[in-house]
Design a protein around this motif. Sequence first.
Motif, PDB file in Angstrom:
ATOM      1  N   GLU A  69      28.849  31.540   3.030  1.00 18.23           N
ATOM      2  CA  GLU A  69      30.273  31.339   3.311  1.00 18.23           C
ATOM      3  C   GLU A  69      30.583  31.439   4.802  1.00 18.23           C
ATOM      4  OE1 GLU A  69      32.452  34.230   1.034  1.00 18.23           O
ATOM      5  OE2 GLU A  69      31.719  33.394  -0.870  1.00 18.23           O
ATOM      6  N   ARG A  70      29.690  32.102   5.530  1.00 20.41           N
ATOM      7  CA  ARG A  70      29.966  32.345   6.941  1.00 20.41           C
ATOM      8  C   ARG A  70      29.086  31.530   7.884  1.00 20.41           C
ATOM      9  NH1 ARG A  70      31.125  36.383   3.719  1.00 20.41           N
ATOM     10  NH2 ARG A  70      33.027  37.573   4.141  1.00 20.41           N
ATOM     11  N   ILE A  71      28.199  30.728   7.342  1.00 19.76           N
ATOM     12  CA  ILE A  71      27.309  29.911   8.177  1.00 19.76           C
ATOM     13  C   ILE A  71      27.862  28.503   8.248  1.00 19.76           C
ATOM     14  CG2 ILE A  71      24.976  28.997   8.461  1.00 19.76           C
ATOM     15  CD1 ILE A  71      24.011  31.300   6.640  1.00 19.76           C
ATOM     16  N   SER A  72      28.066  28.006   9.464  1.00 19.32           N
ATOM     17  CA  SER A  72      28.657  26.676   9.572  1.00 19.32           C
ATOM     18  C   SER A  72      27.671  25.632   9.048  1.00 19.32           C
ATOM     19  CB  SER A  72      29.051  26.385  11.014  1.00 19.32           C
ATOM     20  OG  SER A  72      27.943  25.909  11.705  1.00 19.32           O
ATOM     21  N   GLU A  73      28.250  24.576   8.436  1.00 17.16           N
ATOM     22  CA  GLU A  73      27.409  23.544   7.835  1.00 17.16           C
ATOM     23  C   GLU A  73      27.106  22.430   8.815  1.00 17.16           C
ATOM     24  OE1 GLU A  73      27.951  22.330   3.720  1.00 17.16           O
ATOM     25  OE2 GLU A  73      29.664  23.692   3.629  1.00 17.16           O
ATOM     26  N   ASP A  74      27.901  22.342   9.887  1.00 24.92           N
ATOM     27  CA  ASP A  74      27.753  21.174  10.756  1.00 24.92           C
ATOM     28  C   ASP A  74      27.421  21.510  12.200  1.00 24.92           C
ATOM     29  OD1 ASP A  74      30.159  22.272  11.341  1.00 24.92           O
ATOM     30  OD2 ASP A  74      31.330  20.714  10.336  1.00 24.92           O
ATOM     31  N   SER A  75      26.972  22.741  12.430  1.00 26.34           N
ATOM     32  CA  SER A  75      26.484  23.043  13.777  1.00 26.34           C
ATOM     33  C   SER A  75      25.357  24.060  13.686  1.00 26.34           C
ATOM     34  CB  SER A  75      27.633  23.574  14.656  1.00 26.34           C
ATOM     35  OG  SER A  75      28.272  24.643  14.004  1.00 26.34           O
ATOM     36  N   PRO A  76      24.536  24.117  14.729  1.00 27.81           N
ATOM     37  CA  PRO A  76      23.392  25.031  14.701  1.00 27.81           C
ATOM     38  C   PRO A  76      23.848  26.483  14.516  1.00 27.81           C
ATOM     39  CG  PRO A  76      23.197  23.505  16.526  1.00 27.81           C
ATOM     40  CD  PRO A  76      24.570  23.323  15.960  1.00 27.81           C
ATOM     41  N   PHE A  77      23.033  27.273  13.878  1.00 29.70           N
ATOM     42  CA  PHE A  77      23.402  28.656  13.585  1.00 29.70           C
ATOM     43  C   PHE A  77      22.116  29.467  13.566  1.00 29.70           C
ATOM     44  CE2 PHE A  77      25.308  32.124  11.167  1.00 29.70           C
ATOM     45  CZ  PHE A  77      26.635  32.091  11.567  1.00 29.70           C
ATOM     46  N   ARG A  78      22.112  30.582  14.278  1.00 23.05           N
ATOM     47  CA  ARG A  78      20.869  31.369  14.422  1.00 23.05           C
ATOM     48  C   ARG A  78      20.958  32.647  13.590  1.00 23.05           C
ATOM     49  NH1 ARG A  78      22.121  32.216  20.465  1.00 23.05           N
ATOM     50  NH2 ARG A  78      24.059  32.601  19.317  1.00 23.05           N
ATOM     51  N   ILE A  79      19.992  32.809  12.723  1.00 24.56           N
ATOM     52  CA  ILE A  79      20.019  33.931  11.770  1.00 24.56           C
ATOM     53  C   ILE A  79      18.728  34.739  11.867  1.00 24.56           C
ATOM     54  CG2 ILE A  79      20.222  34.549   9.311  1.00 24.56           C
ATOM     55  CD1 ILE A  79      21.368  31.656   8.911  1.00 24.56           C
ATOM     56  N   ALA A  80      18.865  36.056  11.810  1.00 25.99           N
ATOM     57  CA  ALA A  80      17.688  36.922  11.672  1.00 25.99           C
ATOM     58  C   ALA A  80      17.707  37.548  10.284  1.00 25.99           C
ATOM     59  CB  ALA A  80      17.705  38.016  12.743  1.00 25.99           C
ATOM     60  N   ASP A  81      16.577  37.484   9.589  1.00 24.75           N
ATOM     61  CA  ASP A  81      16.444  38.143   8.270  1.00 24.75           C
ATOM     62  C   ASP A  81      15.461  39.297   8.455  1.00 24.75           C
ATOM     63  OD1 ASP A  81      16.209  38.893   5.618  1.00 24.75           O
ATOM     64  OD2 ASP A  81      14.934  37.202   5.069  1.00 24.75           O
ATOM     65  N   VAL A  82      15.987  40.511   8.423  1.00 22.36           N
ATOM     66  CA  VAL A  82      15.171  41.689   8.726  1.00 22.36           C
ATOM     67  C   VAL A  82      14.549  42.252   7.446  1.00 22.36           C
ATOM     68  CG1 VAL A  82      15.149  43.969   9.790  1.00 22.36           C
ATOM     69  CG2 VAL A  82      16.725  42.210  10.637  1.00 22.36           C
ATOM     70  N   GLY A  83      13.232  42.325   7.419  1.00 22.52           N
ATOM     71  CA  GLY A  83      12.528  42.777   6.220  1.00 22.52           C
ATOM     72  C   GLY A  83      12.516  41.664   5.188  1.00 22.52           C
ATOM     73  N   THR A  84      12.003  40.532   5.593  1.00 18.03           N
ATOM     74  CA  THR A  84      12.149  39.312   4.769  1.00 18.03           C
ATOM     75  C   THR A  84      11.382  39.385   3.450  1.00 18.03           C
ATOM     76  OG1 THR A  84      12.223  36.899   4.944  1.00 18.03           O
ATOM     77  CG2 THR A  84      10.230  37.982   5.784  1.00 18.03           C
ATOM     78  N   GLY A  85      10.298  40.154   3.390  1.00 10.49           N
ATOM     79  CA  GLY A  85       9.550  40.285   2.130  1.00 10.49           C
ATOM     80  C   GLY A  85       9.010  38.940   1.669  1.00 10.49           C
ATOM     81  N   SER A  86       9.409  38.530   0.465  1.00  9.88           N
ATOM     82  CA  SER A  86       8.962  37.235  -0.078  1.00  9.88           C
ATOM     83  C   SER A  86       9.590  36.059   0.658  1.00  9.88           C
ATOM     84  CB  SER A  86       9.345  37.133  -1.550  1.00  9.88           C
ATOM     85  OG  SER A  86      10.755  37.104  -1.679  1.00  9.88           O
ATOM     86  N   GLY A  87      10.589  36.344   1.507  1.00 13.22           N
ATOM     87  CA  GLY A  87      11.310  35.266   2.192  1.00 13.22           C
ATOM     88  C   GLY A  87      12.442  34.702   1.356  1.00 13.22           C
ATOM     89  N   ALA A  88      12.771  35.370   0.260  1.00 13.40           N
ATOM     90  CA  ALA A  88      13.778  34.822  -0.661  1.00 13.40           C
ATOM     91  C   ALA A  88      15.106  34.531   0.045  1.00 13.40           C
ATOM     92  CB  ALA A  88      14.007  35.788  -1.829  1.00 13.40           C
ATOM     93  N   ILE A  89      15.575  35.474   0.863  1.00 11.87           N
ATOM     94  CA  ILE A  89      16.865  35.268   1.533  1.00 11.87           C
ATOM     95  C   ILE A  89      16.729  34.174   2.591  1.00 11.87           C
ATOM     96  CG2 ILE A  89      18.625  36.331   2.987  1.00 11.87           C
ATOM     97  CD1 ILE A  89      17.917  39.041   1.682  1.00 11.87           C
ATOM     98  N   ALA A  90      15.741  34.304   3.455  1.00 15.82           N
ATOM     99  CA  ALA A  90      15.568  33.348   4.562  1.00 15.82           C
ATOM    100  C   ALA A  90      15.404  31.921   4.036  1.00 15.82           C
ATOM    101  CB  ALA A  90      14.361  33.746   5.417  1.00 15.82           C
ATOM    102  N   VAL A  91      14.568  31.748   3.037  1.00 14.76           N
ATOM    103  CA  VAL A  91      14.301  30.401   2.518  1.00 14.76           C
ATOM    104  C   VAL A  91      15.547  29.842   1.828  1.00 14.76           C
ATOM    105  CG1 VAL A  91      12.941  29.093   0.834  1.00 14.76           C
ATOM    106  CG2 VAL A  91      11.807  30.738   2.352  1.00 14.76           C
TER     107      VAL A  91
END
Length: 274
Positions: free
Chosen positions: A106-128
Amino acid sequence: MVLRDALDQALAELSAAGVRSARRDSELLLLHILGVERPLLFAHPEHQLTEAQAADYRRLVARRIAAEPIQYITGEREFYGLRFTVTPDVLIPRPETEHLVEAALERISEDSPFRIADVGTGSGAIAVSLAVARPLATITALDISRAALIVAESNAATHEVADRIEFREADLLAGIADHSFDMVVSNPPYIAEVEVREYEPAGALFAGSTGLEIYRRLIPQAARVLRPGGWLLMEMGVGQQLQLRQLLEGWQEISVLPDLQGIARVVIARAPVA
Ligand code: GLN
């Protein structure tokens, strides 16, 4: 042995052992052995299993009876509509973590670049999941466990987002440049060390004697790496809301979302602007 008899036998053994999801598990394990989809199982109940298949099936059923999570036995778990590989090196993604993904989207723009860090990604479920849903987002997925990062990388490759996720072995956000992200997301370990858990990696679950130790370190680090006004979203454990609000002193627009059971589960805040 034919398929239907094998299923019936496994179901009886799992039920007798008190496995709550006995029927589903008996089916999932057989599907896993045969490498087929569910409808086929019921279309051909007279299908003959090979000796090897029957033996494999018995072995997997025995592991489940010994209380090993079904996801580690089959090596996969569904999360946010995507299939993830899981191994004992990573936490099995939980449905409540999908709330974190939704709140982030809901907070990540759909039409411009956006930089995200996923801390403790584990399986990568959130990041992917975020990368799949937001094609312009770039993500740095961090974990202190090299073994977990290997699992996360394979999941990113499976879902064809590996080119937008940088994997990084690090203790939380160590080594990340100041003000370099628009959003930090994390499902950190938050279980108090007094609890007993089997099977999943302790490093993915436990955080000191209170469960708050990782938050204590993560929140100030997130403040450093976020741009002013950037978003922090973290999953939290039962009863941690008040303490987390205290740890977020100075942050803005703090809000909390419940999971489907009504438990406060996601905390959201914006980095101070000044
Ligand atoms: N929700 C998980 C559990 O209760 C813990 C996940 C975590 O520590 N981040 O098992």
